[in-house]
Write an enzyme that holds these catalytic residues in place. Structure first.
Site, PDB file in Angstrom:
ATOM      1  N   GLU A 128      25.285 -22.010 -44.004  1.00 23.29           N
ATOM      2  CA  GLU A 128      26.209 -22.067 -44.929  1.00 23.29           C
ATOM      3  C   GLU A 128      26.715 -20.805 -44.838  1.00 23.29           C
ATOM      4  OE1 GLU A 128      28.215 -24.194 -46.445  1.00 23.29           O
ATOM      5  OE2 GLU A 128      27.543 -24.576 -48.298  1.00 23.29           O
ATOM      6  N   THR A 181      36.903 -21.972 -47.708  1.00 23.28           N
ATOM      7  CA  THR A 181      35.947 -21.427 -48.538  1.00 23.28           C
ATOM      8  C   THR A 181      35.876 -19.834 -48.736  1.00 23.28           C
ATOM      9  OG1 THR A 181      34.232 -23.285 -48.492  1.00 23.28           O
ATOM     10  CG2 THR A 181      33.265 -21.288 -49.721  1.00 23.28           C
TER      11      THR A 181
HETATM   12  N1  HSE Z   1      30.217 -22.073 -54.822  1.00 19.43           N
HETATM   13  C1  HSE Z   1      30.705 -22.211 -53.745  1.00 19.43           C
HETATM   14  C2  HSE Z   1      32.303 -21.616 -54.013  1.00 19.43           C
HETATM   15  C3  HSE Z   1      31.077 -23.682 -53.126  1.00 19.43           C
HETATM   16  O1  HSE Z   1      32.940 -21.969 -55.051  1.00 19.43           O
HETATM   17  O2  HSE Z   1      32.690 -20.846 -53.420  1.00 19.43           O
HETATM   18  C4  HSE Z   1      31.611 -23.526 -51.962  1.00 19.43           C
HETATM   19  O3  HSE Z   1      31.702 -25.178 -51.602  1.00 19.43           O
END
Ligand code: HSE
Length: 308
Positions: A128, A181
């Protein structure tokens, strides 16, 4: 030749009050993966359908996660991975997490389960981090464990599976624009005020308590994000308009799913969820953006074996 076919679901991370620590697993949307044991050592991604993603194991989250696992647990065989993507990359519902978690889950099954599901989180998280630029487990944990999960710590990994109230449903709207992201993390400020931190940890603790007691009113009051949502919502078209319509339709809460652009609502019961889906549809149609809406129970199982 031993192989396994799995369904590896989408997930919603953050859930408003729990940035980087809270997440839950969706039921109707997910990828399929086939993991095959081979004589030749090493990991190979032999097929990806549905998305234009790298086959190179060093650049693909599934490959990175699989290699992280095999580095800790060397095997005298190898693995081929096929990925049938249904979750769009950059959609905010855990596309990379599904692939990373699916790879380590499948390999673990084929190896006769040297690891328990909690242990797999660390390897999936390494995959990830290739996609998002930094490690977080709030998507991979619910995919692997099912239901709602709380990430107390990523180093060492310490994750708690939370209960899913029986009537709780999620509605997810995916406006088909891509938001990486990595980019959505870069725009965040590094500091928060004490006042906002107090509000956030009050809400997170209350939301978790409400999951245990099935207190829908408390869940609703707790689904608040004063830290990340004000920054990221600017990247999502008509976020505030959609939020207002969804809350008017009876949602317990509404916010950004993961890093967006998908948005989610939580609701009590199927009828309210369908009303929320209608409200989302009417607002997004006015914007002329292509979209998908998923009405989902909380998937308490996580990854599912289709055949082995
Ligand atoms: N917690 C992470 C973010 C999740 O918000 O960047 C990404 O899917």
């Amino acid at each position: 030749m031993k192989e396994i076919r799995i369904f590896t679901p989408a997930s919603v991370a953050n859930v408003s009050c729990g940035f980087d620590v809270l997440g839950f697993c969706l039921a109707p949307v997910g990828d399929e993966m086939v993991i095959r044991m081979t004589d030749k050592q090493g990991v190979k991604i032999t097929k990806i359908e549905g998305q234009d993603l790298p086959l190179d194991v060093k650049r693909n989250v599934a490959g990175v996660a699989a290699q992280a696992m095999l580095a800790k647990h060397p095997a005298n065989c190898g693995f081929e991975i096929e990925i049938y993507k249904k979750i769009k990359a950059g959609s905010g519902i855990g596309s990379s997490a599904a692939s990373a978690a699916g790879a380590v889950f499948g390999i673990n099954e084929l190896l006769g389960k040297p690891y328990n599901t909690h242990d797999l989180i660390q390897f999936a998280m390494e995959g990830e981090s290739v996609a998002s630029g930094s490690a977080h487990a709030d998507n991979v944990a619910p995919v692997l464990l099912g239901g709602f999960t709380l990430v107390r710590s990523i180093n060492p990994v310490d994750v708690i599976k939370l209960p899913s109230p029986s009537e709780l449903m999620a509605v997810v709207l995916h406006p088909k624009i891509e938001l990486k992201t990595m980019h959505a993390r870069e725009i965040l400020k590094n500091n928060v005020t004490l006042k906002k931190a107090i509000t956030q940890w009050g809400n997170l603790a209350a939301f978790i308590s409400a999951l245990y007691t099935e207190d829908y009113g408390l869940m609703s009051r707790s689904l608040v994000d004063e830290i990340v949502e004000p920054m990221r919502s600017l990247l999502i078209p008509e976020f505030e308009t959609i939020k207002k319509a969804v809350l008017n339709a009876g949602a317990l809460g509404f916010g950004i799913s993961g890093s967006g652009p998908s948005v989610y609502a939580l609701a009590k019961g199927v009828d309210t969820s369908n009303n929320i889906a209608e409200a989302m549809k009417s607002k997004i149609e006015q914007l002329g953006i292509d979209f998908e809406i998923h009405v989902s129970a909380i998937n308490n199982q996580g990854i599912k074996i289709i055949s082995d």
